[in-house]
Design an enzyme around this catalytic site. Structure first.
Site, PDB file in Angstrom:
ATOM      1  N   SER A  28       0.840  -1.195   0.000  1.00 44.87           N
ATOM      2  CA  SER A  28       0.000   0.000   0.000  1.00 44.87           C
ATOM      3  C   SER A  28       0.880   1.251   0.000  1.00 44.87           C
ATOM      4  CB  SER A  28      -0.958  -0.033   1.199  1.00 44.87           C
ATOM      5  OG  SER A  28      -1.969   0.940   1.068  1.00 44.87           O
ATOM      6  N   GLU A  79      -8.837  -5.629  -4.463  1.00 48.47           N
ATOM      7  CA  GLU A  79      -8.307  -4.422  -3.800  1.00 48.47           C
ATOM      8  C   GLU A  79      -9.416  -3.441  -3.403  1.00 48.47           C
ATOM      9  OE1 GLU A  79      -5.296  -3.943  -2.890  1.00 48.47           O
ATOM     10  OE2 GLU A  79      -3.925  -4.986  -4.234  1.00 48.47           O
ATOM     11  N   HIS A 120      -7.614  -5.602  -0.005  1.00 46.25           N
ATOM     12  CA  HIS A 120      -6.385  -4.819   0.107  1.00 46.25           C
ATOM     13  C   HIS A 120      -5.639  -5.189   1.387  1.00 46.25           C
ATOM     14  CE1 HIS A 120      -3.686  -1.494  -0.554  1.00 46.25           C
ATOM     15  NE2 HIS A 120      -4.044  -0.876   0.550  1.00 46.25           N
TER      16      HIS A 120
END
Length: 538
Positions: A213, A352, A447
């Site tokens: 991320s 995601e 995610h």
């Protein structure tokens, strides 16, 4: 006996203090499971936790007082042995957290199977995620270290402390730049690794940065920064976001995005007075000012609307083009192939976008069309053709996939293509496994779901089964193989073809591990119309 013991300890300290350039050795005490290692700043006392672990080592001077919003300074030497047996404080986030936080947070942690200088083990430096606004270095590197790597995790300044830009800060800088202090922290940590990692068994010529991320996004910015050249030789990017979107600039309202100096002036007109406030007062003032500013319809640091998360608040704390650390738009440098030429392993998760749309307020086809038109001008109608939906469930799935493609896949692929232009090896993946204990959530491979697999955190038998543990072992070995040689292939890893721009192969880590070649090229071409045309965001 007590006198002899004290004399011996004093002798060891003297040896380490003045002979750190000589071959350094570890002093292990089986009873206490301790190990002493020397660094440029002084002795550190670690612990044996399956491997040798050293936690909370300062790599820079605390960025407090007059050092707030300035580049990090080297850590001062310490006289007594540093007890490296506990994580350092996390850097202050933009919201309350259970972790202990402090602005005195620039520390790192090391896990190593061998502290011999002759070990020459590959080094893996973890940069945590959290949207540049939260998170910490507290991720256990033991499992990866057991496979033969020295693992390092770092803290870096977050939120307003890590990314505030201001005309007065720019004026006092010899580089006429401000902001991006979090990136400077990461660079300082990597320099510390170059100077000290041999003492922990690591090879400074084989440093791999890896992150997820915002950590992976950070690596994307480091790849285009001239300041990062030579500090790492490989890079792993797990779910970087927004890398090929237009960048905010230091003082220009680029493509309609608010300049970072403009945001800084909304928060304070007097940076010296602001420096004297407490940590809590600064966070409160920053949140209040940005809530008010962006609540007026101003476009912030990210060219997409928070409409899919109505509870979200726009926070302008993100890496950006400052003319020094990041010389220009990342998207432009990627398009031109102007990145540091190092082998890459990178990829995304299949779902995601799922966590971003849990509270999606869009319920009708008309509202969905309006959302597309407002969020992705000028291609909203085109997006509807490729992501059609009418019912609430279909809309949620379509927006989730759109976010996955727009914020994650598009930029990750752009980094891969830029690296291929530099004639370096690139390995692309998609993570799609949903563990048994996570299927009820309906979020899929969301995610961040791959992180526990990369770090071997499979002890919860209610969540993970034998198949998960096998997949985790394969991924860990691939990551360590890549850190060792620049190629993830080897014993225990199925054949992983290098990425090419023609066929675009990638490896899927799912219920099965397989090679795929179905990246949605036609869909991704639309994003070039959206992100590369110079159309101002509204």
């Amino acid at each position: 006996m007590e006198f002899l013991k004290k004399t011996a300890i004093a002798s060891y300290r003297l040896i380490f203090r003045f002979a750190w350039l000589l071959p350094v050795f570890a002093l292990a005490s089986p009873a206490a499971a301790q190990v002493l290692v020397n660094t440029r700043q002084g002795l550190v006392d670690g612990r044996r936790e399956g491997v040798y672990a050293f936690k909370g080592i300062p790599y820079a001077t605390p960025p407090v007082g007059k050092l707030r919003w300035r580049p990090p300074q080297p850590a001062a030497a310490w006289q007594d042995t540093l007890q490296a047996d506990a994580y350092g404080c996390a850097c202050p986030p933009d919201r309350p957290t259970k972790e202990k936080t402090s602005e005195d947070c620039l520390s790192l942690n090391i896990w190593t199977p061998d502290t011999s200088r002759q070990a020459n083990l590959p080094v893996m430096v973890w940069i945590h995620g959290g949207g540049f606004q939260r998170g910490s270095s507290q991720k256990d590197g033991t499992a990866l270290a057991r496979l033969g790597a020295v693992v390092v995790s770092i803290n870096y300044r977050l939120g307003i402390f890590g990314f505030l830009a201001h005309p007065q800060l720019t004026e006092e800088s010899p580089h006429q730049s401000s902001g991006n202090y979090g990136l400077l922290d990461q660079l300082a940590a990597l320099r510390w690794v170059q100077e000290n990692i041999r003492a922990f068994g690591g090879d400074p010529r084989r440093v791999t940065v890896f992150g997820e991320s915002a950590g992976a996004t950070s690596i994307g910015y480091l790849l285009v920064s001239p300041l990062a050249k030579g500090l790492f030789q490989r890079a792993i990017l797990q779910s970087p976001s927004r890398l090929a979107m237009p960048d905010v600039h230091l003082r220009d309202n680029h493509q309609g995005l608010t300049a970072q100096e403009t945001v800084g002036l909304q928060i304070t007109k007097d940076i010296e007075r602001f420096r004297r406030l407490s940590t809590e007062e600064i966070i409160k003032a920053g949140n209040q000012a940005t809530d008010q500013f962006f609540g007026q319809g101003k476009v912030g640091v990210r060219p997409e609307s928070p409409v899919h998360r109505p509870e979200a608040r726009e926070r302008p704390w993100w890496a950006f083009a400052d003319g020094w650390i990041v010389p220009e738009d990342v998207s432009g440098r990627l398009a031109a192939g102007k990145i540091i030429p190092v082998p890459l392993l990178l990829g995304i998760n299949a779902g995601e976008g799922s966590k971003f749309v849990e509270n999606l307020p869009i319920r009708t086809a008309a509202a969905y069309r309006s959302y597309l038109a407002q969020t992705y001008p000028p291609a909203g109608a085109l997006f509807y053709q490729h992501y059609p939906a009418s019912s609430p469930a279909e809309i949620q799935e379509a927006v989730s996939q759109l976010i996955t493609d727009a914020m994650f896949l598009y930029g990750t692929r752009a980094v891969a293509r830029a690296a291929v232009r530099q004639d370096v090896a690139v390995y692309f993946y998609e993570f799609s496994r949903v563990a048994p204990g996570r299927r009820a959530s309906g979020l899929g491979a969301y995610h961040g779901a791959e992180i526990v697999y990369v770090f071997g955190e499979m002890s919860n038998r209610k969540k993970f089964d034998a198949q998960d543990r096998k997949l985790s072992a394969t991924m860990m070995q691939a990551w360590v193989n890549f850190a060792t040689t620049g190629n993830p292939n080897g014993e225990g890893v199925p054949g992983w073809p290098a990425y090419t721009m023609q066929q675009e192969p990638y490896l899927e880590f799912g219920d099965t591990i397989r090679i795929r070649k179905d990246i949605p090229q036609e869909k991704l071409k639309i994003f070039e119309q959206v992100f590369q045309t110079g159309t101002p965001w509204k």
